[in-house]
Design an enzyme around this catalytic site. Structure first.
Site, PDB file in Angstrom:
ATOM      1  N   SER A  26      12.320 -25.940 -70.050  1.00  0.00           N
ATOM      2  CA  SER A  26      12.887 -25.918 -71.399  1.00  0.00           C
ATOM      3  C   SER A  26      13.124 -24.452 -71.769  1.00  0.00           C
ATOM      4  O   SER A  26      12.607 -23.543 -71.093  1.00  0.00           O
ATOM      5  CB  SER A  26      11.907 -26.560 -72.379  1.00  0.00           C
ATOM      6  OG  SER A  26      10.726 -25.792 -72.393  1.00  0.00           O
ATOM      7  N   THR A  29      10.005 -22.369 -72.027  1.00  0.00           N
ATOM      8  CA  THR A  29       9.343 -22.139 -70.731  1.00  0.00           C
ATOM      9  C   THR A  29      10.108 -21.135 -69.877  1.00  0.00           C
ATOM     10  O   THR A  29       9.518 -20.224 -69.280  1.00  0.00           O
ATOM     11  CB  THR A  29       9.176 -23.477 -69.966  1.00  0.00           C
ATOM     12  OG1 THR A  29       8.457 -24.378 -70.791  1.00  0.00           O
ATOM     13  CG2 THR A  29       8.417 -23.293 -68.662  1.00  0.00           C
ATOM     14  N   LYS A 136      13.424 -37.397 -65.406  1.00  0.00           N
ATOM     15  CA  LYS A 136      12.007 -37.048 -65.286  1.00  0.00           C
ATOM     16  C   LYS A 136      11.338 -37.049 -66.653  1.00  0.00           C
ATOM     17  O   LYS A 136      11.945 -36.626 -67.646  1.00  0.00           O
ATOM     18  CB  LYS A 136      11.850 -35.651 -64.679  1.00  0.00           C
ATOM     19  CG  LYS A 136      10.382 -35.270 -64.462  1.00  0.00           C
ATOM     20  CD  LYS A 136      10.191 -33.794 -64.211  1.00  0.00           C
ATOM     21  CE  LYS A 136       9.785 -33.080 -65.485  1.00  0.00           C
ATOM     22  NZ  LYS A 136       9.324 -31.697 -65.264  1.00  0.00           N
ATOM     23  N   GLU A 178       5.930 -38.794 -64.050  1.00  0.00           N
ATOM     24  CA  GLU A 178       5.068 -37.638 -63.796  1.00  0.00           C
ATOM     25  C   GLU A 178       3.834 -37.627 -64.694  1.00  0.00           C
ATOM     26  O   GLU A 178       3.887 -37.115 -65.819  1.00  0.00           O
ATOM     27  CB  GLU A 178       5.853 -36.327 -63.979  1.00  0.00           C
ATOM     28  CG  GLU A 178       4.984 -35.097 -63.703  1.00  0.00           C
ATOM     29  CD  GLU A 178       5.697 -33.766 -63.910  1.00  0.00           C
ATOM     30  OE1 GLU A 178       6.814 -33.750 -64.447  1.00  0.00           O
ATOM     31  OE2 GLU A 178       5.120 -32.739 -63.535  1.00  0.00           O
ATOM     32  N   LYS A 220       5.563 -38.550 -59.415  1.00  0.00           N
ATOM     33  CA  LYS A 220       5.354 -37.099 -59.316  1.00  0.00           C
ATOM     34  C   LYS A 220       3.958 -36.766 -59.813  1.00  0.00           C
ATOM     35  O   LYS A 220       3.753 -36.493 -61.005  1.00  0.00           O
ATOM     36  CB  LYS A 220       6.428 -36.361 -60.135  1.00  0.00           C
ATOM     37  CG  LYS A 220       6.241 -34.853 -60.178  1.00  0.00           C
ATOM     38  CD  LYS A 220       7.492 -34.135 -60.628  1.00  0.00           C
ATOM     39  CE  LYS A 220       7.228 -32.652 -60.792  1.00  0.00           C
ATOM     40  NZ  LYS A 220       8.446 -31.861 -60.939  1.00  0.00           N
ATOM     41  N   GLY A 263       2.045 -27.082 -60.058  1.00  0.00           N
ATOM     42  CA  GLY A 263       0.993 -26.961 -61.069  1.00  0.00           C
ATOM     43  C   GLY A 263       0.213 -25.663 -61.150  1.00  0.00           C
ATOM     44  O   GLY A 263      -0.906 -25.671 -61.637  1.00  0.00           O
TER      45      GLY A 263
HETATM   46  P1  13P Z   1       5.489 -26.921 -61.247  1.00  0.00           P
HETATM   47  O1  13P Z   1       5.772 -27.206 -59.788  1.00  0.00           O
HETATM   48  O2  13P Z   1       5.718 -25.502 -61.633  1.00  0.00           O
HETATM   49  O3  13P Z   1       4.159 -27.477 -61.669  1.00  0.00           O
HETATM   50  O4  13P Z   1       6.598 -27.702 -62.097  1.00  0.00           O
HETATM   51  C1  13P Z   1       6.932 -28.971 -61.757  1.00  0.00           C
HETATM   52  C2  13P Z   1       7.394 -29.696 -62.943  1.00  0.00           C
HETATM   53  O5  13P Z   1       8.506 -30.187 -62.993  1.00  0.00           O
HETATM   54  C3  13P Z   1       6.473 -29.861 -64.091  1.00  0.00           C
HETATM   55  O6  13P Z   1       6.970 -30.820 -64.977  1.00  0.00           O
END
Ligand code: 13P
Length: 340
Positions: A26, A29, A136, A178, A220, A263
Site C-alpha cells: 500500500s 508501506t 489477495k 493469507e 499463503k 514475513g
Molecule cells: P512479505 O514476503 O514481505 O512478508 O510480504 C508478503 C505479503 O504479501 C504480505 O501480505
C-alpha cells in the site's frame, strides 16, 4: 462459478519453478520501503520502481503471478502499456490486493481484523475488467502473552477471509487466502506451530462453510518459525519439519498450492527454508513462494532510486527470482548466493 477456470488459473500461478511476486505494498508501506533508501514516495517513483521489477527479462520462468496494489493496476510503462497487459503478454498472471488493511478488533485488546468487505463485490468486478485474475487478502494474527490470539480473534479473521474468498470465486477470481501469524515477538517455534495450527484449522472450517472451492484457491501462510526476538532460533531443517507437519495436518490436499510469505526473514533464509521444505517432498500441494520483502529488499538497495543503477537492480531481482525458483524445486544450495 467456473470451477475449471479457477483451478486452471490457480495451478498456472504455481506451475513448475514458479511462484508469486508480492508487489502490492500500500502507499504507506511502500513509503516505508522508499524511506529506507531515501527515495521520495511520489506516484512516478512508485510507477518507475514497479516498471523496473515487471520489465526484468527472464523472470517469467520463475514468476507465475504478481500481486499489485490498486494504484499499480491503474499504472503502466513509460510507453503507456498497462502493467496488467505487460505482465499478461509475458505469461505472468496479474493479481490484486483487495483488503483495506488491518484495524484493531473492537473490544478485543491486542487483536486485529482486516477491513475491506464493504463494496468488495463491485471492486472485484472493476479489477476483473482491468485484467486481474486472482486476488489477495491478508489477515493478521499477533502472538502475545499466553492468551493472545484468542479463539474468537482467530474465528473472526477466518470468517472474514472466507467471505472474501467466496466473493472472489463468485466472479471466477482465484483467492489467495493469507492468514499471517506474525513473526514479531519472542515466542518459540512450538508456540508458533500451536497458533498456526489453530489458525489453519479455523480458516479451512470457515472456507468450507462458505462453499469455497479448495481446488480454486491458494493458501499463503507463514512458515512455522520462532519469533524474531526469540533467543532460541531453530535451524533450517527444524523450521522445515515443523512447517510441513503443521500444514500437512490442516491444509486439504485439494488445495493446489501453498505459497509462503517471507514475513521479515532475510532473503537468504526465506529461500533456504523453502528449499528445505521442498526437499522433504513430494507434498500433496505445490509448495512455493509469494514473497514481498525477500524478493525486493536487495533490489531496492541496488536501485537506490537511480536510473544508472537500473541494470544492476534488474540483475539482482533476476537472481532472487531464479534462486527461489530453484528452492521451489528443492534444488537450491546456500553457496549459490556467493558463486552466482
Ligand atoms: P512479505 O514476503 O514481505 O512478508 O510480504 C508478503 C505479503 O504479501 C504480505 O501480505
Amino acid at each position: 462459478m467456473n470451477s475449471d477456470k479457477l483451478s486452471s488459473v490457480a495451478k498456472a500461478i504455481v506451475a513448475k519453478q514458479k511462484g508469486v511476486l508480492a508487489a502490492d505494498e500500500s502507499n504507506p508501506t511502500i513509503k516505508k520501503r522508499f524511506d529506507s533508501i531515501k527515495v521520495e514516495s511520489t506516484e512516478e517513483n512508485r510507477r518507475r520502481y514497479r516498471e523496473i521489477l515487471f520489465s526484468t527479462q527472464g523472470i517469467e520462468r520463475y514468476i507465475g503471478g504478481v500481486i499489485l496494489f490498486d494504484e499499480t493496476l491503474r499504472q503502466g510503462t513509460r510507453e503507456g502499456i498497462p502493467f496488467a497487459e505487460l505482465l499478461s503478454s509475458r505469461g505472468i498472471i496479474p493479481g490484486i490486493k483487495v483488503d483495506k488493511g488491518s484495524k484493531s478488533l473492537a473490544l478485543c485488546p491486542d487483536e486485529q481484523i482486516t477491513e475491506g468487505l464493504d463494496g468488495l463485490r463491485e471492486r472485484l468486478v472493476e479489477y476483473k475488467q482491468m485484467g486481474a485474475r486472482f486476488a489477495k487478502w491478508r489477515a493478521v494474527i499477533k502472538i502475545k502473552e499466553r492468551d493472545v490470539p484468542t479463539s474468537f480473534g482467530i474465528r473472526a479473521n477466518a470468517h472474514v477471509l472466507a467471505r472474501y474468498a467466496a466473493l472472489c470465486q463468485e466472479l471466477d477470481i482465484v483467492p489467495i487466502v493469507e492468514p499471517e501469524v506474525l513473526m514479531d515477538g519472542a515466542h518459540d517455534i512450538e508456540r508458533c506451530e500451536a497458533v498456526t495450527s489453530r489458525v489453519l484449522e479455523a480458516v479451512f472450517t470457515e472456507l468450507d462453510a462458505h462453499h469455497v472451492l479448495f481446488e480454486g484457491m491458494l493458501l499463503k501462510p507463514n512458515m512455522v518459525i520462532a519469533g524474531l526476538k526469540s533467543t532460541r532460533q531453530e535451524n533450517v531443517q527444524r523450521v522445515a519439519e515443523a512447517t510441513i507437519r503443521c500444514l500437512a495436518r490442516y491444509t486439504p490436499a485439494a488445495v493446489p498450492g501453498i505459497i509462503f510469505l517471507s514475513g521479515g526473514q532475510s532473503p537468504e533464509d526465506a529461500t533456504d527454508h523453502l528449499n528445505a521444505i521442498n526437499m522433504m517432498g513430494p507434498h500433496p500441494w505445490q509448495v512455493s513462494f509469494s514473497y514481498g520483502r525477500a524478493l525486493q529488499a536487495p533490489v531496492l538497495a541496488s536501485w537506490n532510486g537511480r536510473e544508472d543503477n537500473l541494470a544492476v537492480a534488474q540483475k539482482t531481482f533476476h537472481k532472487r527470482c531464479r534462486l527461489n525458483g530453484l528452492a521451489r524445486e528443492g534444488k537450491y544450495a546456500r553457496v549459490m548466493e556467493t558463486t552466482e
